[in-house]
Write a protein that holds these residues in place. Structure first.
Motif, short mmCIF file in Angstrom:
data_model
loop_
_atom_site.label_atom_id
_atom_site.label_comp_id
_atom_site.label_asym_id
_atom_site.label_seq_id
_atom_site.Cartn_x
_atom_site.Cartn_y
_atom_site.Cartn_z
N GLY A 83 60.33 61.94 -6.76
CA GLY A 83 61.41 61.49 -7.65
C GLY A 83 62.60 61.13 -6.79
N SER A 84 63.52 60.34 -7.35
CA SER A 84 64.67 60.01 -6.52
C SER A 84 65.57 61.22 -6.33
CB SER A 84 65.43 58.79 -7.03
OG SER A 84 65.78 58.92 -8.35
N ASP A 85 65.45 62.23 -7.19
CA ASP A 85 66.23 63.45 -6.95
C ASP A 85 65.89 64.07 -5.59
OD1 ASP A 85 67.62 63.31 -9.31
OD2 ASP A 85 66.29 64.66 -10.40
N VAL A 178 73.52 53.60 -2.47
CA VAL A 178 73.60 53.01 -3.81
C VAL A 178 72.37 53.49 -4.57
CG1 VAL A 178 73.83 50.89 -5.14
CG2 VAL A 178 74.79 51.00 -2.84
N ASP A 179 72.63 54.27 -5.62
CA ASP A 179 71.58 54.89 -6.43
C ASP A 179 71.21 53.91 -7.55
OD1 ASP A 179 70.07 56.38 -8.20
OD2 ASP A 179 71.46 58.09 -8.27
N GLU A 180 70.12 53.18 -7.33
CA GLU A 180 69.74 52.12 -8.27
C GLU A 180 68.66 52.57 -9.27
OE1 GLU A 180 71.04 48.15 -5.77
OE2 GLU A 180 68.90 48.60 -5.86
N ALA A 181 68.85 53.75 -9.85
CA ALA A 181 67.87 54.27 -10.80
C ALA A 181 67.64 53.32 -11.99
CB ALA A 181 68.31 55.65 -11.31
N TYR A 182 68.70 52.54 -12.34
CA TYR A 182 68.62 51.69 -13.54
C TYR A 182 68.72 50.21 -13.22
CZ TYR A 182 69.43 56.23 -15.64
OH TYR A 182 69.33 57.55 -15.99
N ILE A 183 68.44 49.83 -11.98
CA ILE A 183 68.69 48.45 -11.55
C ILE A 183 67.77 47.43 -12.23
CG2 ILE A 183 67.14 48.37 -9.54
CD1 ILE A 183 70.79 47.10 -9.72
N GLN A 204 65.78 54.13 -5.37
CA GLN A 204 65.27 53.77 -6.69
C GLN A 204 64.20 54.76 -7.15
OE1 GLN A 204 64.13 49.65 -7.19
NE2 GLN A 204 66.00 48.86 -6.26
N THR A 205 63.73 54.59 -8.38
CA THR A 205 62.80 55.56 -8.95
C THR A 205 61.74 54.91 -9.84
OG1 THR A 205 62.65 57.48 -10.42
CG2 THR A 205 64.43 55.95 -10.87
N PHE A 206 60.61 55.58 -9.98
CA PHE A 206 59.57 55.16 -10.91
C PHE A 206 59.79 55.78 -12.30
CE2 PHE A 206 55.76 53.48 -8.40
CZ PHE A 206 56.51 53.17 -7.27
N SER A 207 60.82 56.62 -12.43
CA SER A 207 60.95 57.42 -13.66
C SER A 207 61.43 56.63 -14.86
CB SER A 207 61.93 58.56 -13.43
OG SER A 207 61.45 59.42 -12.42
N LYS A 208 62.19 55.57 -14.63
CA LYS A 208 62.76 54.86 -15.75
C LYS A 208 62.02 53.54 -15.99
CE LYS A 208 65.98 58.11 -15.15
NZ LYS A 208 66.84 58.66 -14.12
N SER A 209 62.20 52.57 -15.12
CA SER A 209 61.63 51.25 -15.38
C SER A 209 60.12 51.17 -15.16
CB SER A 209 62.31 50.21 -14.50
OG SER A 209 62.21 50.58 -13.14
N MET A 215 55.15 61.59 -12.99
CA MET A 215 54.49 61.58 -11.68
C MET A 215 55.45 61.90 -10.54
SD MET A 215 51.45 61.10 -12.53
CE MET A 215 50.53 60.86 -11.03
N ARG A 216 56.75 61.87 -10.82
CA ARG A 216 57.79 62.21 -9.84
C ARG A 216 57.70 61.35 -8.57
NH1 ARG A 216 61.14 62.67 -11.60
NH2 ARG A 216 62.37 64.04 -10.29
N ILE A 217 58.06 60.10 -8.70
CA ILE A 217 58.06 59.21 -7.54
C ILE A 217 59.42 58.53 -7.41
CG2 ILE A 217 56.94 57.25 -6.38
CD1 ILE A 217 54.57 57.70 -8.39
C1 PLP Z 1 67.31 59.65 -13.54
C2 PLP Z 1 68.21 59.51 -12.38
C3 PLP Z 1 67.84 59.90 -11.09
C4 PLP Z 1 66.61 60.73 -10.77
O1 PLP Z 1 65.47 60.32 -11.24
P1 PLP Z 1 64.09 60.89 -10.69
O2 PLP Z 1 63.32 61.14 -11.94
O3 PLP Z 1 64.31 62.12 -9.90
O4 PLP Z 1 63.56 59.78 -9.89
C5 PLP Z 1 68.68 59.64 -10.03
N1 PLP Z 1 69.86 59.05 -10.22
C6 PLP Z 1 70.29 58.69 -11.45
C7 PLP Z 1 71.60 58.05 -11.58
C8 PLP Z 1 69.48 58.93 -12.55
O5 PLP Z 1 69.93 58.63 -13.76
#
Ligand code: PLP
Length: 350
Positions: A83-85, A178-183, A204-209, A215-217
């Motif tokens: 996950g991006s966390d 730059v945290d592009e979780a929602y890009i 970036q993350t696989f969690s949203k888009s 799967m936590r990527i």
């Molecule tokens: C959701 C989110 C993350 C973390 O998402 P992961 O599920 O850990 O990939 C990181 N940054 C922001 C701004 C988010 O909203």
């Protein structure tokens, strides 16, 4: 107890609720309402579980290679994590190692101050401007590193690339994350800036888009040197991070670009419909480019709306926190889920 004097004490991050009930409409943690790419289901059903005896590839090669190809960078420029966390937490540990405070907006992802406290990184928050946008000038004061989401969370506001570049340009001597979780919901990635700035790290993350929160990527893209430093810390912390199914299924998901464009396109269309409906009901909100809307009602307190919706089995996110305690963060679900939400709001507010 005396031993408690030696404990590293932290106030943990609080994630949105994951209710056990099935019948709820879950609009509280920005997950994707659509399933992952069809190939993921297909391979999951046929997975060679005997291979689970073995440790996974510690270099996460399949997913790193798939991402490098997709984004047109070298595999040595990509780092993957749980996950991006996980990626962000390791990045804090790796790059924010100065006595000077790191900078991030005051209203932003509420994990940043938790990591800063955990790792004892000094930090200073930069207040958002009155229109909720990031204060670019404020991000130019002396610091030991900079991080901000783009689009920002929980406002959903996108910072245009020329402003992002201005922030990076003013901070050449530190790492800018730059945290592009929602890009992928209509914003523009800072990826093209990588050629110009060796101090830029994009996460970036696989969690949203990509519909794979479970799967936590997550991943980061930067220049080879920055990725090497990140890997050095990772291999000093935990060599095996991404589990085997996540690596294999994540790589498959990246390869189905048509499906990815289809679901993100649908979410964008639903978001724009929801904006119109919410406006009609007396809500205002920053113009989101994410998969959520951060809305306040002109006369009814957010907390009352939140509680009412909960009673209707519709979960949205509410923070009882100064500055944001009259807003609800509403994740964009399917058209049908959003119609149900709007109908419930019409009953309550009408
Ligand atoms: C959701 C989110 C993350 C973390 O998402 P992961 O599920 O850990 O990939 C990181 N940054 C922001 C701004 C988010 O909203």
């Amino acid at each position: 107890m005396v031993w408690e004097n030696n404990v590293r004490k932290v106030v943990p991050y609080v994630a949105g609720e994951q209710p056990k009930k099935k019948e709820i409409i879950k609009l509280n943690t920005n997950e994707c309402p659509y399933p992952p790419a069809p190939a993921v289901a297909k391979l999951s059903a046929q997975m060679d579980t005997n291979s689970f005896r073995l440790y996974p590839d510690q270099n996460n090669e399949s997913i790193v290679n798939a991402l490098a190809e997709y984004y047109g960078v070298k595999p040595t420029q990509v780092f993957a994590g749980v996950g991006s966390d996980d990626v962000l937490s390791l990045s804090f540990l790796t790059f924010f190692n100065s006595d000077k405070p790191i900078l991030f907006p005051d209203v932003t992802y509420s994990f940043y101050d938790v990591w800063a406290d955990l790792y004892r990184i000094p930090y200073k928050t930069v207040p958002l401007l009155d229109d909720w946008s990031i204060d670019v000038e404020g991000m130019k004061q002396e610091n030991g590193g900079v991080i901000f989401p783009n689009p920002n969370a929980p406002t959903g506001l996108f910072t245009p690339l020329d402003k992002v570049e201005e922030i990076i340009e003013a901070n050449r001597d530190v790492v800018v994350i730059v945290d592009e979780a929602y890009i992928d919901f209509g914003g523009e990635s800072a990826l093209p800036l990588l050629e110009k700035y060796d101090n830029l790290l994009i996460v970036q993350t696989f969690s949203k888009s990509r519909a794979m929160a479970g799967m936590r990527i997550g991943f980061a893209i930067g220049n080879e040197k920055i990725i090497k430093y990140l890997n050095d810390v990772k291999f000093s912390f935990n060599s095996y991070t991404l589990n085997m199914p996540s690596q294999i299924l994540g790589a498959l998901a990246v390869k189905d670009d048509a499906y990815f464009k289809d679901i993100t396109g649908k979410i964008i269309a639903t978001r724009e419909w929801t904006k119109k409906e919410l406006t009609g009901l007396g809500f205002t909100f920053p113009d989101s480019k994410a998969n959520f809307i951060f809305a306040s009602h002109k006369s009814v307190p957010a907390k009352d709306i939140y509680n009412y919706l909960r009673g209707q089995n519709i979960f949205v996110r509410f923070w009882d926190k100064e500055r944001i305690n009259n807003s609800l963060r509403i994740t964009i679900g399917t058209d049908e889920q959003m119609r149900t939400l709007i109908a419930a709001l019409e009953v309550f507010l009408g």
